[in-house]
Design an enzyme around this catalytic site. Structure first.
Site, PDB file in Angstrom:
ATOM      1  N   SER A 113       0.655  -1.244   0.156  1.00  0.00           N
ATOM      2  CA  SER A 113       0.112  -0.006  -0.352  1.00  0.00           C
ATOM      3  C   SER A 113       1.296   0.997  -0.342  1.00  0.00           C
ATOM      4  O   SER A 113       0.264   2.153  -0.458  1.00  0.00           O
ATOM      5  CB  SER A 113      -1.079   0.431   1.201  1.00  0.00           C
ATOM      6  OG  SER A 113      -0.235   0.197   2.376  1.00  0.00           O
ATOM      7  N   ASP A 166      -7.997   5.641   5.132  1.00  0.00           N
ATOM      8  CA  ASP A 166      -7.709   5.124   5.780  1.00  0.00           C
ATOM      9  C   ASP A 166      -8.670   5.448   6.649  1.00  0.00           C
ATOM     10  O   ASP A 166      -8.902   3.819   7.514  1.00  0.00           O
ATOM     11  CB  ASP A 166      -6.691   5.181   6.658  1.00  0.00           C
ATOM     12  CG  ASP A 166      -5.014   4.491   5.960  1.00  0.00           C
ATOM     13  OD1 ASP A 166      -5.662   3.714   3.938  1.00  0.00           O
ATOM     14  OD2 ASP A 166      -4.381   4.732   6.474  1.00  0.00           O
ATOM     15  N   HIS A 182       1.275   4.005   7.275  1.00  0.00           N
ATOM     16  CA  HIS A 182       0.616   5.274   5.796  1.00  0.00           C
ATOM     17  C   HIS A 182       0.881   6.045   6.323  1.00  0.00           C
ATOM     18  O   HIS A 182       1.744   6.574   7.473  1.00  0.00           O
ATOM     19  CB  HIS A 182      -0.969   4.832   5.953  1.00  0.00           C
ATOM     20  CG  HIS A 182      -1.225   3.352   5.630  1.00  0.00           C
ATOM     21  ND1 HIS A 182      -2.960   3.423   5.161  1.00  0.00           N
ATOM     22  CD2 HIS A 182      -0.779   2.455   4.451  1.00  0.00           C
ATOM     23  CE1 HIS A 182      -3.055   2.234   4.166  1.00  0.00           C
ATOM     24  NE2 HIS A 182      -1.449   1.545   4.284  1.00  0.00           N
TER      25      HIS A 182
END
Lengths: 180, 167
Positions: A57, A123, A96
């Site tokens: 990701s 998210d 992230h």
């Protein structure tokens, strides 16, 4: 066959003092690894100072199998930083990037929104049901350093356990049979 | 003493040590680079500006972002993540950072760019404080190295005052 009987002979010919030395040196290796890990925890202030990237990701920045070094300093979280966070109800932490920050004036608490560089949306779908923001206590650390590929060792070992057992077995045999 | 196992062990240890030293040196060499990037962000239009039913202000704007980040790149640079954030203070919050646009630059050749875009992420305030608010538009960049330490810096550009009325 010669190799096997030779090894058996060497095991048989072990003396108690030799065995003790081997045990002590093995213990030294294990404990020094533990000391390094716990020491890193103290220095970085993060409960897991090194994490392995498991998903794509954050590509092309971080690929699966890369290693990240985390640091948890007193400095407040800011947009753009790459953080590792735990979401309630999910076991595996996520790496992230922070895209929004709102910091309270009185309590200094932060509301943080994250997004994976390679993901289309933010998210909020990954967070717990109804959760809009991450707070400080969700965040385990921020990424400060990067090392490619090394994490594949752990990925292979967790996904193919028999390789782990073969490796541990071989190392154990080596320690037992080696003469010094 | 000079068995096969010992030789393999010595060779592997040596190779790993050299590799680790090379990685450390590559990362340290990043410190020698003193980047001098330039950037400009211009707000061209407020597309719409309203208060959501839940009481939060939301604004949609069109921007022109141009920057030259070529000097940020070194031989140890894998990519540069660049984003424009609106930063402002409200009575409730000492800092609000809202990312409006971001991009990934993979090579030095594409580090000079000029784009015309609406905000990629929604610009929503926590509350209703955006009317007549002065926001700082800042361009941040985060350098992801091929190996080693990550770098980040930013340029704060001239402020922009949002309109006094919803539209």
């Amino acid at each position: 066959m010669g190799w096997v009987s030779e090894s058996l002979d060497s095991i048989r010919s072990l003396q108690i003092r030799h065995v003790l030395t081997q045990v002590v040196s093995l213990g030294m290796i294990v404990t020094s690894a533990l000391i390094i890990w716990k020491g890193l925890m103290c220095v970085t202030g993060s409960e897991s100072p090194v994490v392995v990237v498991l998903s794509g990701s954050m590509e092309p920045g971080f690929k699966r199998g890369d290693i990240l070094f985390l640091h948890m300093s007193k400095a407040p979280i800011r947009a753009g930083e790459i953080v590792v966070f735990n979401v309630d109800g999910r076991e595996i932490p996520i790496v992230h990037r922070v895209i929004k920050v709102h910091e309270r004036k009185d309590t200094k608490e932060v509301d943080v929104l994250t997004k994976g560089d390679n993901n289309f949306g933010d998210d909020r779908l990954l967070y717990a049901h109804g959760q809009l923001w991450l707070q400080q206590h969700h965040i385990m650390g921020r990424a400060v350093g990067f090392l490619p590929y090394v994490g594949w060792v752990t990925i292979i070992m967790t996904e193919k356990p028999f390789i782990k057992y073969i490796l541990i077995g071989a190392l154990g045999l080596l320690v037992i049979t080696s003469k010094e | 003493m000079h068995s096969f196992g010992y030789r393999v062990n010595a060779l592997v240890t040596f190779a790993v040590t050299i590799l680790a030293m090379l990685c450390a040196m590559a990362s340290l060499s990043d410190n020698l680079n003193v980047p001098s990037p330039t950037a400009e962000v211009e707000v061209l239009n407020i597309n719409w500006f309203q208060r959501q039913p839940n009481g939060n202000d939301e604004v949609s704007l069109t921007m022109n972002i141009s920057a030259n980040l070529q000097t940020v790149f070194t031989w140890n640079t894998k990519q540069v993540f660049v984003f424009v954030a609106a930063e402002y203070e409200t009575p409730q919050n000492s800092l609000n950072q809202v990312s409006l646009w971001d991009g990934i630059i993979l090579s030095k050749d594409s580090a000079t760019f000029s784009i015309h875009t609406t905000n990629k992420y929604r610009f929503i305030d926590q509350g209703s404080n955006l009317r007549g608010k002065d926001v700082n538009l800042t361009l941040h960049w985060h350098v992801m190295p091929k190996t080693g330490k990550m770098f980040a810096d930013r340029i704060v550009m001239a402020g922009y005052r949002l309109p006094e009325e919803y539209r």
